[in-house]
Design an enzyme around this catalytic site. Sequence first.
Site, PDB file in Angstrom:
ATOM      1  N   GLY A  44     -16.570  11.164  -7.719  1.00 32.72           N
ATOM      2  CA  GLY A  44     -15.999  12.504  -7.620  1.00 32.72           C
ATOM      3  C   GLY A  44     -17.055  13.601  -7.652  1.00 32.72           C
ATOM      4  N   ARG A  47     -24.617   1.340 -14.452  1.00 32.76           N
ATOM      5  CA  ARG A  47     -24.702   2.701 -15.001  1.00 32.76           C
ATOM      6  C   ARG A  47     -25.646   2.770 -16.195  1.00 32.76           C
ATOM      7  NH1 ARG A  47     -18.406   4.276 -14.169  1.00 32.76           N
ATOM      8  NH2 ARG A  47     -18.661   5.263 -12.135  1.00 32.76           N
ATOM      9  N   GLY A  77     -16.932   5.858  -4.861  1.00 32.03           N
ATOM     10  CA  GLY A  77     -16.769   4.615  -5.620  1.00 32.03           C
ATOM     11  C   GLY A  77     -16.566   3.388  -4.754  1.00 32.03           C
ATOM     12  N   LYS A 100      -7.487   8.499   2.946  1.00 30.17           N
ATOM     13  CA  LYS A 100      -6.755   9.688   3.373  1.00 30.17           C
ATOM     14  C   LYS A 100      -7.629  10.850   3.822  1.00 30.17           C
ATOM     15  CE  LYS A 100      -2.990   9.069   0.053  1.00 30.17           C
ATOM     16  NZ  LYS A 100      -2.585   9.705  -1.209  1.00 30.17           N
TER      17      LYS A 100
HETATM   18  P1  ADP Z   1     -14.544   6.171  -1.646  1.00 28.52           P
HETATM   19  O1  ADP Z   1     -14.136   5.693  -3.011  1.00 28.52           O
HETATM   20  O2  ADP Z   1     -15.780   5.485  -1.147  1.00 28.52           O
HETATM   21  O3  ADP Z   1     -14.642   7.674  -1.572  1.00 28.52           O
HETATM   22  P2  ADP Z   1     -11.819   6.143  -0.684  1.00 28.52           P
HETATM   23  O4  ADP Z   1     -11.344   6.058  -2.080  1.00 28.52           O
HETATM   24  O5  ADP Z   1     -11.581   7.378   0.067  1.00 28.52           O
HETATM   25  O6  ADP Z   1     -13.379   5.749  -0.613  1.00 28.52           O
HETATM   26  O7  ADP Z   1     -11.126   5.009   0.185  1.00 28.52           O
HETATM   27  C1  ADP Z   1     -11.291   3.636  -0.079  1.00 28.52           C
HETATM   28  C2  ADP Z   1     -10.073   2.861   0.294  1.00 28.52           C
HETATM   29  O8  ADP Z   1      -9.657   3.108   1.637  1.00 28.52           O
HETATM   30  C3  ADP Z   1     -10.330   1.377   0.226  1.00 28.52           C
HETATM   31  O9  ADP Z   1      -9.613   0.828  -0.850  1.00 28.52           O
HETATM   32  C4  ADP Z   1      -9.845   0.833   1.569  1.00 28.52           C
HETATM   33  O10 ADP Z   1      -9.086  -0.348   1.444  1.00 28.52           O
HETATM   34  C5  ADP Z   1      -8.993   1.970   2.082  1.00 28.52           C
HETATM   35  N1  ADP Z   1      -8.887   1.935   3.546  1.00 28.52           N
HETATM   36  C6  ADP Z   1      -9.871   1.911   4.451  1.00 28.52           C
HETATM   37  N2  ADP Z   1      -9.398   1.827   5.702  1.00 28.52           N
HETATM   38  C7  ADP Z   1      -8.054   1.798   5.603  1.00 28.52           C
HETATM   39  C8  ADP Z   1      -6.983   1.689   6.565  1.00 28.52           C
HETATM   40  N3  ADP Z   1      -7.243   1.600   7.862  1.00 28.52           N
HETATM   41  N4  ADP Z   1      -5.734   1.682   6.083  1.00 28.52           N
HETATM   42  C9  ADP Z   1      -5.492   1.768   4.771  1.00 28.52           C
HETATM   43  N5  ADP Z   1      -6.442   1.864   3.822  1.00 28.52           N
HETATM   44  C10 ADP Z   1      -7.716   1.870   4.236  1.00 28.52           C
HETATM   45 MG    MG Z   2     -12.201   5.657  -3.973  1.00 29.70          MG
END
Ligand code: ADP
Ligand code: MG
Length: 394
Positions: free
Chosen positions: A376, A37, A353, A199
């Site tokens: 975010g 960063r 992230g 989710k």
């Molecule tokens: P980002 O930060 O890139 O937006 P998210 O915060 O939405 O991504 O999701 C990341 C998390 O989702 C990771 O910690 C990963 O372990 C979890 N994840 C991915 N696939 C699964 C799964 N099948 N079941 C449970 N958790 C999952």
């Molecule tokens: Mg995340």
Amino acid sequence: MADIKLVEQADVAGKRVLVRVDFNVPIADGVVTDDTRIRRALPTIAYLVGKGAKVILMSHLGRPSGTGYEEKFSIKPAADRLAALVDAPVAFAGDTIGPKAKEAVQNLAGGQILVLENLRFDKREKKNDPGFARALADLAEIYVNDAFGTAHRAHASTAGVAHLLPAYAGYLLQNEVATLTGMLDDPKRPFVAILGGSKVSDKVGVIDSLIDKADTIIIGGGMCFTFLLAQGKAVGASLKEEEWIDRAGEMLKKADAAGCKILLPSDVVVADRFAEDAAVSTVPVDAIPADMMGLDIGPETAKAYADAVAGGKTVFWNGPMGVFEMRPFEAGTKAVAEAMAANAEGDTIIGGGDSVAAVNKFGLADRMTFISTGGGASMELVEGKALPGVEALK
Ligand code: ADP
Ligand code: MG
């Protein structure tokens, strides 16, 4: 971008320029452990130094209580790291709007840098308190926002102060907004979006927005199981959000009507426990055992997704395909990241992230076109929301 003033339009020589940067970096034992960063803020800082501005940098770091100085949240280690990266003297104020900061500003000469202490030591920062914004504004003559990562928050340093001084966008903020809005408004086609993570409920706005814009949406991660449920499949012990099944079904219909192709897994890697040493197997999505949970897309799915990514001229990725933090469940995420890295013709853009962490883990970051610094903030922009930190520059 047309309605935002850019830093290069400001007359900054000899002026006190207050710059909101995102120095919210990880620190261990008083040393910055990842300076990404800080490096991303260097173009704006170097530009201002080169023009002979008196550069005053401010940022938050972590989540202090907001009741004053806390050593473990001091921004001093970031100032030390910056000093090693720039060709200019870097002073550290020791407070934010107090007597030490005021005196340090007085002593600042053109081409020199001053770093203020953590903005969030004062709880008025997050409340966008007018008095706090006024005190920040009083330190300077010009304001520059280069902190895209906090642009979705209306705080004193991102919104309040922008209304009190002539306000401009720094290079990082410009670049983030131009890249992400360019991707949404005028993508090179086909436009392929890869969405995963844990989710559906976190990503509904992003999926909805992209259905209208993308040619193909690839779905993986924990959220894919709610979509599979909407198709009437059984997902065993996988992550599921019962109350979002209907909504997921609606999104599939909406995509169909909009001519946006949605790809869902055909096979998944399942495990008996959420653990690195779980018993693991690969099964078709029609045959997920009741007592097993899906923790990654399977190899057949990974191949299909990689092929779709290879054909994209714009590829946007948010959300890992599986629990990439654990070795047995990293392959799907890695396959998608590698396919993006290998797509030399397309614009490859990553937001979020954990997705950025995954790309870094696989050592593929410098083979992407653009990696957003705002988790975010980038999601809100893709959802079509106005970002207060950007709006305040208009
Ligand atoms: P980002 O930060 O890139 O937006 P998210 O915060 O939405 O991504 O999701 C990341 C998390 O989702 C990771 O910690 C990963 O372990 C979890 N994840 C991915 N696939 C699964 C799964 N099948 N079941 C449970 N958790 C999952
Ligand atoms: Mg995340």
